[in-house]
Design a protein around this motif. Structure first.
Motif, PDB file in Angstrom:
ATOM      1  N   ASN A   1      15.208  19.552  13.750  1.00 37.38           N
ATOM      2  CA  ASN A   1      15.859  20.859  13.826  1.00 37.38           C
ATOM      3  C   ASN A   1      14.993  21.843  14.602  1.00 37.38           C
ATOM      4  N   VAL A   2      15.466  22.203  15.799  1.00 33.57           N
ATOM      5  CA  VAL A   2      14.743  23.171  16.621  1.00 33.57           C
ATOM      6  C   VAL A   2      15.286  24.558  16.277  1.00 33.57           C
ATOM      7  N   THR A   3      15.141  24.909  15.005  1.00 37.97           N
ATOM      8  CA  THR A   3      15.718  26.146  14.479  1.00 37.97           C
ATOM      9  C   THR A   3      14.743  26.779  13.491  1.00 37.97           C
TER      10      THR A   3
ATOM     11  N   GLU B   1      21.218  28.514  21.926  1.00 37.48           N
ATOM     12  CA  GLU B   1      21.250  27.114  21.505  1.00 37.48           C
ATOM     13  C   GLU B   1      20.761  26.206  22.636  1.00 37.48           C
ATOM     14  N   LEU B   2      21.210  26.477  23.849  1.00 30.29           N
ATOM     15  CA  LEU B   2      20.751  25.703  25.006  1.00 30.29           C
ATOM     16  C   LEU B   2      19.233  25.819  25.191  1.00 30.29           C
ATOM     17  N   ASP B   3      18.718  27.032  25.031  1.00 32.71           N
ATOM     18  CA  ASP B   3      17.292  27.264  25.221  1.00 32.71           C
ATOM     19  C   ASP B   3      16.447  26.532  24.180  1.00 32.71           C
ATOM     20  N   ARG B   4      17.033  26.234  23.032  1.00 38.55           N
ATOM     21  CA  ARG B   4      16.316  25.486  22.007  1.00 38.55           C
ATOM     22  C   ARG B   4      16.417  23.977  22.236  1.00 38.55           C
ATOM     23  N   VAL B   5      17.622  23.522  22.573  1.00 35.75           N
ATOM     24  CA  VAL B   5      17.909  22.085  22.574  1.00 35.75           C
ATOM     25  C   VAL B   5      17.449  21.377  23.845  1.00 35.75           C
ATOM     26  N   VAL B   6      17.806  21.902  24.995  1.00 37.88           N
ATOM     27  CA  VAL B   6      17.555  21.196  26.253  1.00 37.88           C
ATOM     28  C   VAL B   6      16.066  20.951  26.507  1.00 37.88           C
TER      29      VAL B   6
ATOM     30  N   GLY C   1      19.024  19.339  16.884  1.00 39.70           N
ATOM     31  CA  GLY C   1      19.967  20.436  16.688  1.00 39.70           C
ATOM     32  C   GLY C   1      19.304  21.784  16.857  1.00 39.70           C
ATOM     33  N   GLY C   2      20.014  22.707  17.513  1.00 38.28           N
ATOM     34  CA  GLY C   2      19.492  24.049  17.722  1.00 38.28           C
ATOM     35  C   GLY C   2      20.299  25.131  17.046  1.00 38.28           C
TER      36      GLY C   2
ATOM     37  N   LEU D   1       7.632  23.158  21.140  1.00 39.90           N
ATOM     38  CA  LEU D   1       7.809  21.845  21.749  1.00 39.90           C
ATOM     39  C   LEU D   1       6.719  20.879  21.300  1.00 39.90           C
ATOM     40  N   ALA D   2       5.531  21.398  21.060  1.00 40.78           N
ATOM     41  CA  ALA D   2       4.454  20.535  20.574  1.00 40.78           C
ATOM     42  C   ALA D   2       4.803  19.957  19.214  1.00 40.78           C
ATOM     43  N   GLU D   3       5.378  20.781  18.343  1.00 43.03           N
ATOM     44  CA  GLU D   3       5.798  20.306  17.020  1.00 43.03           C
ATOM     45  C   GLU D   3       6.936  19.306  17.140  1.00 43.03           C
TER      46      GLU D   3
END
Length: 285
Positions: free
Chosen positions: A33-35, A85-90, A69-70, A48-50
């Motif tokens: 979860n990139v949230t 959401e795009l900025d988190r996921v891509v 998921g973002g 991104l490191a995590e």
């Protein structure tokens, strides 16, 4: 390559960018979860490191798929823009595949634009919690991209779903509503479809247990089943414990899901679920 059939003529392979995942052996999908606000604090990744560290750890533990998921879909979650959401996921997808090009990634989104961008970045599966109900472009997008699609059952949105948990017979209604979308997907030309009954999405705890008890009835649709039970309220609220202590209960419910025919387990704890699957396989004739 044609897949083998089971008693219910369920497809037993998924074509993920040319890599075949064998669903006759249960697969583990690790949750990334990139949230900042996902329901389980232990799954939140802020950099991104995590993301890379967690992805590598999950793959080392045996994850077959990484689900990125973002957008938090917990009840009452904050709505965010498509761009956020795009900025988190891509970037997360690109970073993982740059370092681990063999990884199979699914994108957890209900937005067609995010799904398309994620597939362009290298994702191989679209995991849609809304089952196509929150973006009218989703089915056409999946058909054009020709990637496997996880069709989940939900009513309403993450912000409204708790008010829509009303059923006369939860499994019959979930099967009927999913089947309607399956027909639309197949008419659109989508070939690889996985069903997710949506534990916790527009369902009470009682509904969740009824769904699990009768999960094998979903196999009548003839498609692989994904179970997303990991650390959900049906575990920790039923046991009167904290979410952080819900691993044992999660293992127990996932074993039941496997016995009822689940082909994919979507989980936070990959190593423990791979062990659960190994023990389950010893019980199969």
């Amino acid at each position: 390559m044609e897949a083998k059939d089971t008693l219910f003529s369920t497809k037993t392979t998924l074509n993920c960018r040319g890599k075949l995942l064998p669903l006759d052996t249960p697969q583990v999908m690790g949750i990334l979860n990139v949230t900042p606000d996902s329901f389980y604090a232990g799954s939140r990744l802020g950099s991104l490191a995590e993301v890379l560290q967690k992805a590598e750890a999950m793959l080392a533990d045996g994850a077959d798929i990484l689900d990125i998921g973002g957008y938090s879909s917990r009840p009452g979650a904050t709505d965010i823009s498509v761009q956020e959401e795009l900025d988190r996921v891509v970037p997360a997808i690109e970073a993982i595949l740059n370092k681990i090009p063999e990884a199979v990634i699914s994108v957890d989104t209900f937005r067609a634009a995010v799904a398309e961008a994620a597939v362009s970045a290298g994702a191989a599966i679209i995991n849609d919690i809304s089952g196509g109900n929150l973006d009218e472009s989703m089915f056409e997008t999946v058909a054009r991209l020709q990637v496997p699609y996880i069709l989940m059952h939900m009513r309403g949105t993450p912000q409204t779903m708790t008010t829509l948990a009303k059923y006369e017979d939860v499994i019959v209604e979930v099967v009927d509503e999913l089947q309607e979308q399956v027909v639309r997907l197949k008419q659109s030309g989508v070939k690889d479809i996985i069903l997710d009954p949506g534990f916790g999405f527009a369902k009470t705890i009682a509904h969740n247990f009824e769904l699990l008890r009768r999960l094998d009835e979903l196999r009548i649709v003839g498609l692989p089943i994904l179970a997303g039970l990991s650390r959900k309220s049906m575990v920790y609220k039923t046991l009167g414990i904290e979410q952080a202590d819900a691993l044992t209960g999660t293992i127990a419910l996932n074993m039941i899901a496997l016995m009822k025919g689940a082909a994919i387990l979507r989980v936070h704890d990959v190593k423990e679920m791979k062990q659960t699957i190994e023990l389950f396989k010893k019980t199969k004739l």
